[in-house]
Scaffold this active site. Structure first.
Site, PDB file in Angstrom:
ATOM      1  N   CYS A  74      34.391  16.285 -22.975  1.00 24.59           N
ATOM      2  CA  CYS A  74      35.706  16.903 -22.771  1.00 24.59           C
ATOM      3  C   CYS A  74      35.520  18.157 -21.934  1.00 24.59           C
ATOM      4  CB  CYS A  74      36.375  17.200 -24.122  1.00 24.59           C
ATOM      5  SG  CYS A  74      35.455  18.335 -25.170  1.00 24.59           S
ATOM      6  N   GLY A  75      36.289  19.191 -22.217  1.00 23.08           N
ATOM      7  CA  GLY A  75      36.190  20.424 -21.455  1.00 23.08           C
ATOM      8  C   GLY A  75      35.094  21.352 -21.938  1.00 23.08           C
TER       9      GLY A  75
END
Length: 113
Positions: A71-72
């Protein structure tokens, strides 16, 4: 630096280990939003936003398949790994952030794809 600290707190694996799994056939899942995915992602990744992961798992039959999630920063990926494991998919690996994976991608330019 902040993302590296978050990745450590989220229990992500080293990017090198993740790339070894990917090269051995692990499925790569980007659990970010479709908008984040559209801004850049690993070419072999599929986008399954965290909120839809439970539903997506209903179509997956091979519980022995390996998954690398990212993800981030690694926190949503860890939540995704927890969801997979709770549904019997034991080989779910938190790949951390897209940025970390791109930095260690073998034989590829270091820019977002």
């Amino acid at each position: 630096m902040f993302q590296s600290i978050l990745a450590k707190l989220s229990g992500s694996q080293s990017s090198e280990n993740c790339w070894q799994l990917i090269e051995q056939g692990a499925n790569v899942i980007d659990v970010r939003s479709p908008e984040e995915f559209a801004q850049g992602h690993l070419p072999q990744a599929i986008n399954v936003p965290l909120a839809r992961l439970d539903h997506w798992l209903g179509n997956q039959k091979d519980k022995q398949q390996a998954f690398v999630l990212y993800c981030g920063a690694g926190i949503r990926a860890q939540k995704g790994c927890d969801i997979l494991r709770a549904n019997g998919f034991e080989c779910a690996i938190n790949g951390g952030s897209l940025k970390d994976l791109l930095c260690c991608q073998p034989n590829q330019p270091k820019a977002l794809l």
